[in-house]
Design a protein around this motif. Structure first.
Motif, short mmCIF file in Angstrom:
data_model
loop_
_atom_site.label_atom_id
_atom_site.label_comp_id
_atom_site.label_asym_id
_atom_site.label_seq_id
_atom_site.Cartn_x
_atom_site.Cartn_y
_atom_site.Cartn_z
N GLN A 165 -40.63 75.56 -51.07
CA GLN A 165 -40.23 75.07 -49.75
C GLN A 165 -39.34 73.83 -49.82
OE1 GLN A 165 -44.47 75.04 -48.29
NE2 GLN A 165 -43.50 75.89 -46.48
N MET A 166 -39.42 73.11 -50.94
CA MET A 166 -38.70 71.85 -51.02
C MET A 166 -38.06 71.69 -52.39
SD MET A 166 -41.49 69.34 -49.18
CE MET A 166 -40.32 68.06 -48.74
N THR A 167 -37.03 70.84 -52.44
CA THR A 167 -36.41 70.47 -53.71
C THR A 167 -36.33 68.96 -53.77
OG1 THR A 167 -34.54 70.88 -55.20
CG2 THR A 167 -34.01 70.52 -52.87
N LEU A 168 -35.82 68.45 -54.86
CA LEU A 168 -35.76 67.00 -55.08
C LEU A 168 -34.33 66.60 -55.44
CD1 LEU A 168 -37.30 64.30 -55.48
CD2 LEU A 168 -37.61 64.96 -57.86
N LEU A 169 -33.78 65.70 -54.64
CA LEU A 169 -32.45 65.16 -54.94
C LEU A 169 -32.49 63.68 -55.26
CD1 LEU A 169 -30.20 66.85 -52.18
CD2 LEU A 169 -30.75 67.69 -54.47
N TYR A 170 -33.49 62.98 -54.76
CA TYR A 170 -33.55 61.52 -54.90
C TYR A 170 -34.84 61.12 -55.61
CZ TYR A 170 -30.42 62.32 -50.93
OH TYR A 170 -29.43 62.79 -50.11
N HIS A 171 -34.73 60.12 -56.48
CA HIS A 171 -35.91 59.57 -57.13
C HIS A 171 -36.23 58.17 -56.61
CE1 HIS A 171 -35.36 62.85 -60.04
NE2 HIS A 171 -36.62 62.66 -60.35
N GLU A 172 -35.28 57.29 -56.67
CA GLU A 172 -35.52 55.91 -56.26
C GLU A 172 -35.03 55.62 -54.85
OE1 GLU A 172 -37.36 54.18 -58.14
OE2 GLU A 172 -37.30 55.63 -59.79
N SER A 173 -34.44 56.60 -54.22
CA SER A 173 -33.97 56.41 -52.84
C SER A 173 -34.41 57.62 -52.04
CB SER A 173 -32.44 56.25 -52.82
OG SER A 173 -31.81 57.40 -53.36
N GLY A 174 -33.75 57.91 -50.93
CA GLY A 174 -34.16 59.05 -50.14
C GLY A 174 -33.16 59.35 -49.04
N THR A 175 -33.55 60.27 -48.17
CA THR A 175 -32.69 60.61 -47.05
C THR A 175 -32.62 59.45 -46.07
OG1 THR A 175 -34.57 61.64 -45.94
CG2 THR A 175 -33.16 63.07 -47.23
N LYS A 176 -31.69 59.53 -45.14
CA LYS A 176 -31.52 58.46 -44.16
C LYS A 176 -32.68 58.47 -43.17
CE LYS A 176 -26.48 58.83 -44.44
NZ LYS A 176 -25.23 59.13 -43.71
N LEU A 177 -33.16 57.28 -42.80
CA LEU A 177 -34.26 57.19 -41.85
C LEU A 177 -33.91 57.85 -40.52
CD1 LEU A 177 -35.59 53.56 -42.42
CD2 LEU A 177 -36.67 55.71 -43.08
N GLU A 178 -32.65 57.71 -40.10
CA GLU A 178 -32.25 58.27 -38.82
C GLU A 178 -31.96 59.77 -38.93
OE1 GLU A 178 -28.54 56.45 -40.74
OE2 GLU A 178 -30.68 56.01 -40.52
N GLN A 179 -31.90 60.31 -40.14
CA GLN A 179 -31.66 61.74 -40.34
C GLN A 179 -32.45 62.20 -41.57
OE1 GLN A 179 -27.54 62.74 -40.72
NE2 GLN A 179 -27.90 64.95 -40.68
N PRO A 180 -33.78 62.25 -41.43
CA PRO A 180 -34.63 62.49 -42.60
C PRO A 180 -34.66 63.93 -43.07
CG PRO A 180 -35.97 62.32 -40.64
CD PRO A 180 -34.56 62.01 -40.20
N PHE A 181 -34.26 64.88 -42.22
CA PHE A 181 -34.38 66.29 -42.60
C PHE A 181 -33.06 66.78 -43.20
CE2 PHE A 181 -37.42 65.63 -39.15
CZ PHE A 181 -38.59 65.94 -39.83
#
Length: 228
Positions: free
Chosen positions: A203-219
């Motif tokens: 269902q999910m994959t991983l692109l970021y380790h030490e960061s992540g998606t944008k708070l205003e656009q998390p999906f």
């Protein structure tokens, strides 16, 4: 600067007062039947925060001690009503199934999340991917699918088609599809691997380790998989 100070105060408050609070109900893990799965979670706001407890499981050096620690971690997470996300390779899953079946049963009967990852000499891993280079799209997809269906020879990196292995083996042993399946490569190889994992039920994959998606656009989605 004010937002940063506010964030530090928020984390301090959570640490001091809210470790035993019930977290949002995690999504139910089922086989993916849609291109873009949906999850019953909401974006973080200024009054909420989320913490992931990630456990990468691939210890060949001290497997007995590793098994003991896995059992202790499940106990710990259950005591504080949180969910750990356990990432298994197919090879360590086989080791546990054959020599520490109590660990498999403990995880199967818990609400912990089972996820999947690969380590060398799996050819998806960058630096071990020479056999995936210069393949056509169809050949690349089929080769990766084979590696997620059959066992990996740890000495040569070849396939052992006499035994099951890969993502499908981990799903079979734990009785449910691993939720997250990272693809540690880039370009067309990464795209092909994500498509293979989506087809197998991730269902999910991983692109970021030490960061992540944008708070205003998390999906964020990649080839039908939600980005962790």
């Amino acid at each position: 600067m004010k937002r940063f100070i506010y964030f530090l105060l928020l984390i301090f408050t959570m640490t001091a007062c809210n470790w035993t609070a019930s977290p949002p109900t995690p999504p139910t893990v089922d086989t993916v039947t849609e291109a873009s799965p949906t999850f019953n979670i909401q974006p973080a706001t200024e009054s909420s925060a989320y913490i992931s407890f990630i456990i990468n499981v691939h210890d060949w050096t001290h497997p007995d001690e590793s098994a003991d620690i896995l059992l202790q971690l499940v106990d710990l997470f259950e005591r504080y009503n949180v969910r750990g996300d356990f990432y298994f390779t197919a090879e360590i899953t086989r080791e546990l199934a054959e020599n520490h079946p109590e660990v498999i049963e403990r995880l199967k009967n818990s609400n912990m999340t089972i996820s999947y990852h690969v380590r060398p000499p799996h050819p998806l891993y960058t630096g071990f991917d020479s056999r995936l280079q210069n393949l056509s799209d169809d050949e690349l997809y089929q080769t990766l699918l084979d590696y997620e269906t059959y066992a990996l020879d740890l000495e040569t990196g070849d396939l052992d088609k006499s035994q099951p292995g890969g993502y499908t083996y981990v799903a079979e042993i734990f009785g449910r599809n691993p939720v997250v399946a990272p693809a540690p490569n880039s370009g067309t190889i990464k795209d092909a691997a994500q498509k293979v994992y989506a087809s197998l039920g991730a269902q999910m994959t991983l692109l970021y380790h030490e960061s992540g998606t944008k708070l205003e656009q998390p999906f964020e989605y990649a080839n039908g998989l939600l980005v962790r």
